[in-house]
Motif scaffolding. Sequence first.
Motif, PDB file in Angstrom:
ATOM      1  N   LEU A   1       0.296  12.213  -0.900  1.00  0.00           N
ATOM      2  CA  LEU A   1       0.532  10.838  -0.465  1.00  0.00           C
ATOM      3  C   LEU A   1      -0.546  10.336   0.491  1.00  0.00           C
ATOM      4  CD1 LEU A   1       2.219   8.251  -0.296  1.00  0.00           C
ATOM      5  CD2 LEU A   1       3.571   9.366   1.496  1.00  0.00           C
TER       6      LEU A   1
ATOM      7  N   ASP B   1       0.843  -1.209   0.000  1.00  0.00           N
ATOM      8  CA  ASP B   1       0.000   0.000   0.000  1.00  0.00           C
ATOM      9  C   ASP B   1       0.871   1.249   0.000  1.00  0.00           C
ATOM     10  OD1 ASP B   1      -2.471  -1.423   0.178  1.00  0.00           O
ATOM     11  OD2 ASP B   1      -2.271  -1.526   2.364  1.00  0.00           O
ATOM     12  N   GLU B   2       1.875   1.246   0.859  1.00  0.00           N
ATOM     13  CA  GLU B   2       2.740   2.422   0.963  1.00  0.00           C
ATOM     14  C   GLU B   2       3.609   2.599  -0.279  1.00  0.00           C
ATOM     15  OE1 GLU B   2       4.767   2.465   4.715  1.00  0.00           O
ATOM     16  OE2 GLU B   2       2.905   2.703   5.833  1.00  0.00           O
TER      17      GLU B   2
ATOM     18  N   ASP C   1       2.473   6.584  -7.303  1.00  0.00           N
ATOM     19  CA  ASP C   1       1.330   7.207  -7.974  1.00  0.00           C
ATOM     20  C   ASP C   1       1.777   8.535  -8.595  1.00  0.00           C
ATOM     21  OD1 ASP C   1      -1.099   9.144  -7.966  1.00  0.00           O
ATOM     22  OD2 ASP C   1      -2.025   7.174  -7.656  1.00  0.00           O
TER      23      ASP C   1
ATOM     24  N   PRO D   1      -9.374   8.424  -4.222  1.00  0.00           N
ATOM     25  CA  PRO D   1      -8.735   9.689  -3.850  1.00  0.00           C
ATOM     26  C   PRO D   1      -9.662  10.903  -3.950  1.00  0.00           C
ATOM     27  CG  PRO D   1      -7.206   8.385  -5.124  1.00  0.00           C
ATOM     28  CD  PRO D   1      -8.543   7.670  -5.186  1.00  0.00           C
TER      29      PRO D   1
ATOM     30  N   VAL E   1      -3.866   9.435  -1.305  1.00  0.00           N
ATOM     31  CA  VAL E   1      -3.802   8.187  -2.069  1.00  0.00           C
ATOM     32  C   VAL E   1      -3.739   6.987  -1.132  1.00  0.00           C
ATOM     33  CG1 VAL E   1      -2.415   6.846  -3.706  1.00  0.00           C
ATOM     34  CG2 VAL E   1      -2.792   9.284  -4.090  1.00  0.00           C
ATOM     35  N   LEU E   2      -2.886   7.053  -0.133  1.00  0.00           N
ATOM     36  CA  LEU E   2      -2.734   5.933   0.799  1.00  0.00           C
ATOM     37  C   LEU E   2      -4.028   5.663   1.561  1.00  0.00           C
ATOM     38  CD1 LEU E   2      -0.998   3.777   2.118  1.00  0.00           C
ATOM     39  CD2 LEU E   2      -0.101   5.530   3.650  1.00  0.00           C
TER      40      LEU E   2
ATOM     41  N   VAL F   1       1.214  11.684  -6.601  1.00  0.00           N
ATOM     42  CA  VAL F   1       2.132  11.839  -5.468  1.00  0.00           C
ATOM     43  C   VAL F   1       3.494  12.308  -5.955  1.00  0.00           C
ATOM     44  CG1 VAL F   1       3.291  10.616  -3.576  1.00  0.00           C
ATOM     45  CG2 VAL F   1       0.875  10.151  -4.086  1.00  0.00           C
TER      46      VAL F   1
ATOM     47  N   THR G   1       3.116   1.410  -3.444  1.00  0.00           N
ATOM     48  CA  THR G   1       2.358   1.775  -4.649  1.00  0.00           C
ATOM     49  C   THR G   1       1.831   3.199  -4.553  1.00  0.00           C
ATOM     50  OG1 THR G   1       0.319   0.757  -3.815  1.00  0.00           O
ATOM     51  CG2 THR G   1       1.728  -0.601  -5.252  1.00  0.00           C
ATOM     52  N   SER G   2       1.560   3.658  -3.357  1.00  0.00           N
ATOM     53  CA  SER G   2       1.115   5.051  -3.191  1.00  0.00           C
ATOM     54  C   SER G   2       2.242   6.017  -3.559  1.00  0.00           C
ATOM     55  CB  SER G   2       0.650   5.299  -1.761  1.00  0.00           C
ATOM     56  OG  SER G   2      -0.495   4.518  -1.463  1.00  0.00           O
TER      57      SER G   2
ATOM     58  N   LYS H   1      -6.666   3.735  -0.236  1.00  0.00           N
ATOM     59  CA  LYS H   1      -6.409   2.306  -0.391  1.00  0.00           C
ATOM     60  C   LYS H   1      -6.828   1.507   0.842  1.00  0.00           C
ATOM     61  CE  LYS H   1      -2.345   2.847  -3.362  1.00  0.00           C
ATOM     62  NZ  LYS H   1      -2.725   2.091  -4.538  1.00  0.00           N
TER      63      LYS H   1
END
Length: 143
Positions: A73, A56-57, A63, A93, A76-77, A66, A59-60, A80
């Motif tokens: 950040l 999760d962290e 993005d 988002p 987006v995080l 980001v 891929t965020s 998820k």
Amino acid sequence: MTTSSLAPPNGSAAAGGQVPPAADPTAFPFVLPRGYVDQRGKTHRAGVMRLATARDELTSLSDVRVRQNPAYLSVVLLSKIITGLGTVEEIDPEVVGGLFAVDLAFLQKFYEKINVDGTPVAATTCPNCQHEFDVDMGSRLGG
């Protein structure tokens, strides 16, 4: 002092904005201080956040939004790992970005609390009498 709250079975907030305790040990219920107001004007305060994974962290961080603006950040995080918010069908988002600042700040603190300590319970001290007690951030704050 840890408390759990009850809510209607459909997952929507009760009159007091309370949520049911999560059956999944990796999911934590919360109640937003103000709430997300959807396009129809309905306010959603009760939600559930799951623990974040390394994926999760990572891929965020990759993005494109980001990379263009690192401040994005948390939006987006959080999109998820928030698995429910009232009756909102998809947490993306755009939904997280549409939160009031107080709700975003609450979720950032809640994220840190459950992912660092593994619990939404925070120890605190009364500023008047110095009595130490625990506060369940998921069901007490914002409620």
